[in-house]
Structures are given as structure tokens and as C-alpha cells.
Design an enzyme around this catalytic site. Structure first.
Site, short mmCIF file in Angstrom:
data_model
loop_
_atom_site.label_atom_id
_atom_site.label_comp_id
_atom_site.label_asym_id
_atom_site.label_seq_id
_atom_site.Cartn_x
_atom_site.Cartn_y
_atom_site.Cartn_z
N GLY A 239 17.30 6.33 8.45
CA GLY A 239 16.77 6.17 7.10
C GLY A 239 17.40 5.12 6.21
O GLY A 239 16.87 4.85 5.13
N GLU A 275 20.46 8.22 13.76
CA GLU A 275 19.21 7.75 14.37
C GLU A 275 18.61 6.59 13.58
O GLU A 275 17.49 6.68 13.09
CB GLU A 275 18.18 8.89 14.39
CG GLU A 275 18.61 10.14 15.10
CD GLU A 275 17.65 11.32 14.86
OE1 GLU A 275 16.76 11.21 13.99
OE2 GLU A 275 17.81 12.34 15.55
N GLY A 277 16.62 3.29 12.78
CA GLY A 277 15.58 2.48 13.41
C GLY A 277 15.46 1.15 12.67
O GLY A 277 15.88 0.09 13.15
N ARG A 314 1.91 -2.37 7.37
CA ARG A 314 2.76 -1.86 6.29
C ARG A 314 2.29 -2.25 4.89
O ARG A 314 2.28 -1.39 4.00
CB ARG A 314 4.23 -2.28 6.50
CG ARG A 314 4.83 -1.84 7.84
CD ARG A 314 6.33 -1.97 7.91
NE ARG A 314 6.98 -1.04 7.01
CZ ARG A 314 7.45 -1.35 5.84
NH1 ARG A 314 7.43 -2.60 5.42
NH2 ARG A 314 7.98 -0.44 5.06
N CYS A 346 -12.28 -7.06 8.01
CA CYS A 346 -13.34 -6.87 7.02
C CYS A 346 -13.09 -5.70 6.09
O CYS A 346 -13.86 -4.74 6.04
CB CYS A 346 -14.66 -6.68 7.75
SG CYS A 346 -14.98 -8.10 8.78
N GLU A 347 -11.98 -5.72 5.42
CA GLU A 347 -11.79 -4.79 4.30
C GLU A 347 -10.78 -5.38 3.33
O GLU A 347 -9.88 -6.13 3.73
CB GLU A 347 -11.41 -3.39 4.75
CG GLU A 347 -10.32 -3.22 5.74
CD GLU A 347 -10.10 -1.72 6.04
OE1 GLU A 347 -9.68 -1.01 5.11
OE2 GLU A 347 -10.37 -1.29 7.17
N TYR A 375 8.50 -1.12 12.70
CA TYR A 375 7.20 -0.59 12.27
C TYR A 375 6.16 -1.71 12.12
O TYR A 375 5.29 -1.64 11.26
CB TYR A 375 7.35 0.23 10.97
CG TYR A 375 8.42 1.30 11.10
CD1 TYR A 375 8.25 2.36 11.96
CD2 TYR A 375 9.63 1.20 10.40
CE1 TYR A 375 9.23 3.33 12.12
CE2 TYR A 375 10.63 2.16 10.56
CZ TYR A 375 10.42 3.23 11.42
OH TYR A 375 11.40 4.17 11.58
#
Ligand code: LLP
Length: 421
Positions: A239, A275, A277, A314, A346-347, A375
Site C-alpha cells: 500500500g 506485500e 506492489g 487508471r 469510443c467513449e 496496474y
């Protein structure tokens, strides 16, 4: 610090000009730096020096086999959350005794595969999961080493979608009731209680929430020991955040985070696992894309690039900021103009940045999205039938494609048409 710097006016990945990689593999693509991955792993390892510890890379942030092999060879453990991650970690050469299995919904199949293949510990998140694991372990004639993931009801002060430590979140067992669950676990023949696990969220930019959570874990350790449990291992989750905006204050350093760990749980004599990441992989990667068009809209200009939300989700998913730079360095004196940087999907959500000051860019020019190693590729999809983009690993002056771009035929041929059609 990362290893994506300008040299002679061109962005380099370590010693390789990003333009060379683009010429070889085509855009868009991800590129990762071995030196940055190595450096970040060692920062954590050093932050816990003096304590018995294992840094377990959270491979959900970047699960490329080459990245896992690199970290595994440096001595990293791996935090996995699915059978696929478990099998990939093993395929990268990481032994089961360095793999921790987290996740709120492990299936019996996942438990069986991990118990058969070897596992350091399961981080168990509910009583039904504990019962299932006990049954699976008994059926295999083994005992499953476990930590219970406790929910400490601590506000991680991060984006709501990635905060996990409050009682309203789906994660963990409420800390107030977990003594009873530990008592039940200790009585189960297929379960070996080894420790406590906690993870309160991702992209934390302050140490205080960690301090609060770890203090609660320390108190719980003493209480559980008084109850007769042999608590010998603490998994403190991941985190720690990274600086996504170079211009902003940087989050705390791994060394400072390590101090908090030592201050809160150091006296307990437990083996500590963490942990991380994002802090290991995030700034170790960039996403490189080409400008397709510069479109002059009404009152605003759009820089349309060949990467899109399916490649890096993201910004559209969490309104996340990524620094975006020109691969060919702009002259210091050049005028920058605000542009909306968008992909071809297309958005309207396929927007990477709004009113971002950029130097003049034209079709074919390369841009790089920084801090995209975590990510990024792992959350990509083929939305709009856009094949997954390649990943490249740089090491000094060498680079290698560590995931090739599939051909259109490969993508199309994965679907099958039933015979009645
Ligand atoms: N351990 C557990 C149990 C986790 O759930 C996570 C992240 C980590 C470790 C690693 O956290 P890190 O050190 O990377 O912050 N997709 C989101 C992030 C989701 C994080 C999920 N869990 C994003 O792009 O920001």
C-alpha cells in the site's frame, strides 16, 4: 528515482533510447526498467534490515513472468490472489514457501492447487473460507498454514475504490471478533495458525494509517499469545504510495515506512512480511504511445494518441494522474499549450488528461506515460477489439520483448463460431 531520463534530448529507458524500442516493436507498448525494479525491491529489503522479514511482491500490480523471475531471483516472495497468479509465480521459478495467498474469495480448487504445489501461508478473510480450507487440507492429509486477515477499521486516506481497511469494506475479519475466530481455527485439524495479516489499502501517502493499523495488530498479537496461540509471523500488507506527479510532495519513503514497522511491531520478535506492489513496479514502467492526430476542437485542442483506456485504465477508472511527456525533449524555451490527451476508444471516459500543458506535437510524435509499471498492463483489456499491447524489459543497453503483441488473427481466432451458425 527511476531510470527513465533524457539523454541528448531523447527519453531513455536505462541506456536504450525509447525511440529505438518504438522503431523495433511499434506503439503503443509498455517498457520496464530492470534497474528500477531492482532498486525498489532493495529499498524495502533494506528498510526491514535487522528484522526477520520477507518482501512479497504483490504481483497483481505487474504479473509479467520476466518481472517475477527478476524479483524472485533477488529473493522476493510473491503475494498472489488467484490460481493464475499462483501458477505464474511458480512458472517464474518462485518456490511455494515464498508464496503468500491473499484474496477475499479463494475457491476450493485454488486452495487444493496451492496446498499440493506448496504454499507459505493463506491469508484467510472469513469463517466460511477457514472452514473450506480446513476441509480441503484434511482431504489432502495436510495442514494449511494460515494468518487471518484482520480488518482494523482504519481509514487509509486514499481513493475510495482502493481503500480496504474500514469496517464497511469487504475485506478481512473485524478485529473485535477475530479472537473467537482464532480459537476456532486453532481447534481445526487441517489448520496451522502462524500469524496475523492486515492490508488497509493502496496508494497511501501518509504513514499515520499504517501506524494505527500496525499498532492494533501488535495489541492483537499480545492478546492472541495470551490466549495460547503461537503467533510468529505478521503480514503487514502493501500500500505505500508513489509520487505520480513530479511536481507534488513525495509520499513517505520505504525507509520511513520501515521505521513505523519497527516501532509498532518490532518488539514482538515476529517474522515480518510485507506485500508491496505499486512502489516496486509503478515507477519502473512507462507506456509509450504515438500521436495520431492533433484535433482543434471548439475552445480546446485534443491530442489523440494510439494508446487508450483499454491499455491503461487508471485515469478513466480512478481519475488517476499520470505525467505524460514528449519522448523527444521539448526545448526549454518552447511554449506549452493545454491539450486534452485522449485515446481512440469510443467513449468520453477514454481521456488520459484534461488541459495538460504539452509542447507542440504532431502526428507520429512519441509520448510517454510515466508511472505506468503498476496496474497498467495487468488491467488491460481488448475493448474495441484492440489487441493487448507488448511489454518490453530493458537491462542496461539491452532490451527484450517480454510479451509479444498478438496478431489480429490470434485475437480473432480465440473466438469460435458454433456449428449451427
Ligand atoms: N496486498 C493486498 C492484499 C492487496 O490487496 C494489494 C493491492 C496489495 C498488497 C498491493 O498494494 P500496493 O502496494 O500495490 O499498493 N488497481 C488499483 C490498485 C488496486 C490495489 C489492490 N490491492 C490502481 O490502479 O490504483
Amino acid at each position: 528515482m527511476d531510470h527513465f531520463l533524457y539523454r541528448d534530448g531523447v527519453l531513455h529507458a536505462e541506456d536504450v533510447p525509447v525511440t529505438d524500442i518504438a522503431a523495433a516493436v511499434g506503439t503503443p507498448f509498455y517498457v520496464y526498467s530492470t534497474a528500477t525494479l531492482t532498486r525498489h525491491f532493495h529499498l524495502f529489503d533494506e528498510a526491514l534490515e535487522g528484522m526477520d522479514h520477507l518482501v512479497c511482491f504483490a504481483m497483481k500490480s505487474n504479473s509479467n513472468l520476466a518481472v517475477l523471475k527478476l524479483l524472485g531471483e533477488m529473493g522476493a516472495g510473491i503475494d498472489v490472489v488467484s490460481m493464475g497468479e499462483y501458477l505464474k509465480a511458480k512458472a517464474a521459478g518462485v518456490s511455494g514457501d515464498r508464496i503468500v495467498f491473499s484474496g477475499v474469495g479463494k475457491t476450493r480448487d485454488e486452495m487444493r492447487v496451492a496446498l499440493e504445489g506448496g504454499i507459505r501461508q493463506f491469508n484467510v478473510e472469513s469463517e466460511p473460507e477457514l472452514e473450506a480450507l480446513n476441509e480441503v487440507a484434511i482431504s489432502l492429509g495436510v495442514t494449511a498454514p494460515i494468518a487471518l486477515r484482520v480488518n482494523p477499521d482504519v481509514d487509509a486516506k486514499t481513493h475510495a475504490k482502493i481503500a480496504t481497511g474500514k469496517s464497511e469494506n469487504k475485506f478481512g475479519i473485524p478485529i473485535a471478533t477475530c479472537r473467537e475466530v482464532y480459537a476456532r481455527a486453532a481447534a481445526m485439524d487441517g489448520i496451522d495458525v502462524v500469524g496475523i495479516d492486515v492490508h488497509i489499502g493502496s496508494q497511501l501517502t501518509q504513514l499515520e494509517p499504517f501506524r494505527l493499523a500496525f499498532t492494533k495488530v501488535a495489541e492483537l498479537t499480545e492478546a492472541l499469545r495470551a490466549d495460547g496461540h503461537n503467533i510468529r509471523r505478521l503480514d503487514l500488507g502493501g500500500g505505500l504510495g508513489i509520487p505520480y506527479e513530479r511536481s507534488n510532495d513525495a509520499p513517505p519513503l520505504p525507509l520511513e515506512y520501515g521505521e513505523v514497522i519497527k516501532e509498532t511491531v518490532g518488539h514482538l520478535g515476529c517474522e515480518v512480511e510485507i506485500e508491496p506492489g505499486r512502489l516496486i513496479s509503478g515507477n519502473a514502467g512507462i507506456l509509450v504511445s504515438s500521436v495520431i492526430y492533433l484535433k482543434n476542437g471548439e475552445g480546446r485542442d485534443f491530442l489523440i494518441v494510439d494508446a487508450a483506456m483499454n491499455d491503461l485504465v487508471r485515469p478513466s477508472m480512478y481519475d488517476a494522474h499520470h505525467d505524460i511527456v514528449s519522448v523527444v525533449e521539448a526545448e526549454a524555451a518552447v511554449d506549452q499549450h493545454p491539450v486534452d490527451i485522449v485515446g481512440p476508444v469510443c467513449e468520453t471516459g477514454d481521456t488520459f488528461a484534461k488541459a495538460r500543458n504539452m509542447p507542440p506535437l504532431a502526428s507520429g510524435d512519441l509520448v510517454a506515460f510515466r508511472s505506468a509499471g503498476a496496474y497498467g498492463a495487468v488491467m488491460a483489456s481488448e475493448y474495441n477489439s484492440r489487441p493487448l499491447i507488448p511489454e518490453v524489459l530493458v537491462h542496461g543497453d539491452q532490451f527484450a520483448v517480454i510479451r509479444a503483441r498478438p496478431t489480429f488473427d490470434e485475437m480473432i481466432n480465440r473466438d469460435t463460431i458454433p456449428e449451427w451458425l
